[in-house]
Scaffold this motif. Structure first.
Motif, PDB file in Angstrom:
ATOM      1  N   GLU A  65      27.307 -67.592  33.025  1.00  0.00           N
ATOM      2  CA  GLU A  65      28.115 -67.288  31.833  1.00  0.00           C
ATOM      3  C   GLU A  65      28.543 -68.578  31.128  1.00  0.00           C
ATOM      4  OE1 GLU A  65      29.998 -65.137  28.935  1.00  0.00           O
ATOM      5  OE2 GLU A  65      28.794 -64.297  30.584  1.00  0.00           O
ATOM      6  N   GLN A  66      28.930 -69.586  31.906  1.00  0.00           N
ATOM      7  CA  GLN A  66      29.391 -70.847  31.331  1.00  0.00           C
ATOM      8  C   GLN A  66      28.289 -71.514  30.505  1.00  0.00           C
ATOM      9  OE1 GLN A  66      32.487 -71.673  31.668  1.00  0.00           O
ATOM     10  NE2 GLN A  66      32.668 -73.848  31.164  1.00  0.00           N
ATOM     11  N   LEU A  67      27.046 -71.340  30.912  1.00  0.00           N
ATOM     12  CA  LEU A  67      25.929 -71.923  30.191  1.00  0.00           C
ATOM     13  C   LEU A  67      25.423 -71.022  29.063  1.00  0.00           C
ATOM     14  CD1 LEU A  67      23.780 -73.590  33.008  1.00  0.00           C
ATOM     15  CD2 LEU A  67      25.619 -74.573  31.635  1.00  0.00           C
ATOM     16  N   GLY A  68      26.081 -69.888  28.867  1.00  0.00           N
ATOM     17  CA  GLY A  68      25.695 -68.969  27.794  1.00  0.00           C
ATOM     18  C   GLY A  68      24.374 -68.269  28.039  1.00  0.00           C
ATOM     19  N   LEU A  69      24.054 -68.002  29.318  1.00  0.00           N
ATOM     20  CA  LEU A  69      22.746 -67.450  29.658  1.00  0.00           C
ATOM     21  C   LEU A  69      22.812 -66.059  30.270  1.00  0.00           C
ATOM     22  CD1 LEU A  69      21.184 -70.677  31.225  1.00  0.00           C
ATOM     23  CD2 LEU A  69      20.746 -69.731  28.940  1.00  0.00           C
ATOM     24  N   SER A  70      23.971 -65.443  30.264  1.00  0.00           N
ATOM     25  CA  SER A  70      24.107 -64.115  30.865  1.00  0.00           C
ATOM     26  C   SER A  70      23.208 -63.108  30.151  1.00  0.00           C
ATOM     27  CB  SER A  70      25.559 -63.647  30.788  1.00  0.00           C
ATOM     28  OG  SER A  70      25.712 -62.389  31.412  1.00  0.00           O
ATOM     29  N   GLY A  71      22.423 -62.373  30.937  1.00  0.00           N
ATOM     30  CA  GLY A  71      21.522 -61.381  30.388  1.00  0.00           C
ATOM     31  C   GLY A  71      20.212 -61.944  29.893  1.00  0.00           C
ATOM     32  N   ARG A  72      20.102 -63.267  29.854  1.00  0.00           N
ATOM     33  CA  ARG A  72      18.902 -63.919  29.327  1.00  0.00           C
ATOM     34  C   ARG A  72      18.131 -64.673  30.403  1.00  0.00           C
ATOM     35  NH1 ARG A  72      19.088 -69.275  25.875  1.00  0.00           N
ATOM     36  NH2 ARG A  72      16.858 -69.683  25.678  1.00  0.00           N
ATOM     37  N   ALA A  73      18.845 -65.352  31.296  1.00  0.00           N
ATOM     38  CA  ALA A  73      18.181 -66.177  32.302  1.00  0.00           C
ATOM     39  C   ALA A  73      17.620 -65.323  33.429  1.00  0.00           C
ATOM     40  CB  ALA A  73      19.161 -67.196  32.869  1.00  0.00           C
ATOM     41  N   TYR A  74      16.405 -65.666  33.857  1.00  0.00           N
ATOM     42  CA  TYR A  74      15.850 -65.112  35.076  1.00  0.00           C
ATOM     43  C   TYR A  74      16.493 -65.856  36.254  1.00  0.00           C
ATOM     44  CZ  TYR A  74      12.320 -63.273  31.873  1.00  0.00           C
ATOM     45  OH  TYR A  74      11.690 -62.628  30.839  1.00  0.00           O
ATOM     46  N   ILE A  75      16.590 -65.184  37.405  1.00  0.00           N
ATOM     47  CA  ILE A  75      17.276 -65.766  38.554  1.00  0.00           C
ATOM     48  C   ILE A  75      16.325 -65.819  39.751  1.00  0.00           C
ATOM     49  CG2 ILE A  75      19.298 -65.659  40.052  1.00  0.00           C
ATOM     50  CD1 ILE A  75      20.063 -65.940  37.150  1.00  0.00           C
ATOM     51  N   LEU A  76      16.330 -66.972  40.445  1.00  0.00           N
ATOM     52  CA  LEU A  76      15.538 -67.145  41.668  1.00  0.00           C
ATOM     53  C   LEU A  76      16.440 -67.662  42.773  1.00  0.00           C
ATOM     54  CD1 LEU A  76      12.059 -68.810  42.066  1.00  0.00           C
ATOM     55  CD2 LEU A  76      13.965 -69.583  43.487  1.00  0.00           C
ATOM     56  N   GLY A  77      16.317 -67.065  43.951  1.00  0.00           N
ATOM     57  CA  GLY A  77      17.064 -67.538  45.117  1.00  0.00           C
ATOM     58  C   GLY A  77      16.141 -67.782  46.282  1.00  0.00           C
TER      59      GLY A  77
END
Length: 303
Positions: free
Chosen positions: A100-112
């Motif tokens: 959220e702080q980087l303004g990427l909520s809902g847009r960034a793909y996530i890898l763990g």
């Protein structure tokens, strides 16, 4: 002599940009690879006791995607969480806030990867919004109940003893060269002598970059007390699972079972590799990632 990275030339051609941001009252350091204006953004979450260096070999192979790779709180250069326990819930809250702080909520793909697979799964179950999820060497079953349950208990007792002892003695135990080497030998599967030396060097260089013993024990307890199966049924986005046939932490039956718990998932299992896909098979992992995302390319090897 320090062994050269087998992926060094690729990484030199795709150098990282370092930044930091305040998240939940503490500083998170992160590294960016690829074009800053790329349409596709991928956020990486590394494993237990590591830092962003662990996933650099994967980043080295990918082109055309903006990759953001933070150090988890209390590891690497990032500060410990303020007012939160370093457990799965604390790390999941941090990941939500970081994105959220980087303004990427809902847009960034996530890898763990590994422990990071639990963190990102918990974050999605809590409501983190992402178009797609990628889990590399996912922790597919509880460590204490699996085939290495006794080893996990012994390791827990070791961490607890190291925290209870005087600081100098306890810290020396946790970062002891032999302890790190035994862990590295248990994980590495490649027969390539140069690659083996480099993997061991990476573990010795980055496995002890933690903030303090308390946060380390909190994170370790979280890593052995949780697993992806606890959250999989709450995750509905398309998910790619990249596992390994010789993974000593997540046996194949556990990987296959967790695959069935997701609403929409693919499972790829690599042969002749264990829990270090990110070190030993980064190119193949990168190929699966760009194909799954439908974006980016995989760089040709460089000499």
């Amino acid at each position: 002599m320090k062994p050269a990275s087998p992926y060094g030339a690729l990484l030199d051609a795709n150098p990282a940009r370092r930044s930091e941001v305040a998240v939940l009252g503490a500083s998170t350091h992160y590294w960016e690879y690829g074009p800053a204006d790329a349409d596709t953004v991928l956020v990486l979450v590394h494993g237990f006791r590591g830092d962003h260096h662990g996933l650099e070999a994967v980043c080295a192979h990918i082109r055309g995607i903006r990759i953001i790779s933070p150090d988890l709180p209390a590891f690497g250069s990032s500060e410990p969480l303020e007012g939160y326990v370093h457990d799965i819930d604390g790390y999941a809250r941090w990941l939500e806030a970081f994105v959220e702080q980087l303004g990427l909520s809902g847009r960034a793909y996530i890898l763990g990867h590994s422990f990071g697979s639990i963190v990102v799964s918990a974050a999605l179950a809590r409501g983190l919004n992402t178009p797609k999820l990628i889990l590399v060497n996912p922790i597919a079953a509880p460590a204490l109940a699996g085939p290495n349950g006794m080893l996990s208990r012994i390791t827990l007792w070791f961490y607890q003893a190291a925290r209870a002892l005087p600081l100098a003695i306890g810290s020396s135990m946790l970062s002891n060269w032999l302890v790190v080497r035994v862990m590295s030998l248990a994980m590495v599967k490649t027969k390539d002598p140069e690659l083996r030396r480099w993997v061991h060097q990476q573990h010795h260089a980055h496995f002890s970059s933690y903030a303090d013993r308390d946060s380390l024990l909190e994170a370790f307890e979280a890593s052995i007390g949780s697993d992806v199966s606890m959250y999989a049924e709450q995750i509905t986005v398309p998910t790619l699972l990249i596992g390994a046939r010789n993974d000593p932490i997540s046996p194949v039956p556990a990987q296959e079972r967790v695959h069935t718990l997701f609403a929409d998932s693919q499972l790829a299992i690599f042969d002749d590799v264990g829990h270090l896909i990110h070190y030993e098979r980064p190119r193949e992992a990168a190929e699966l990632i760009v194909r799954f995302l439908g974006a980016g390319t995989v760089a040709e090897p460089r000499s």
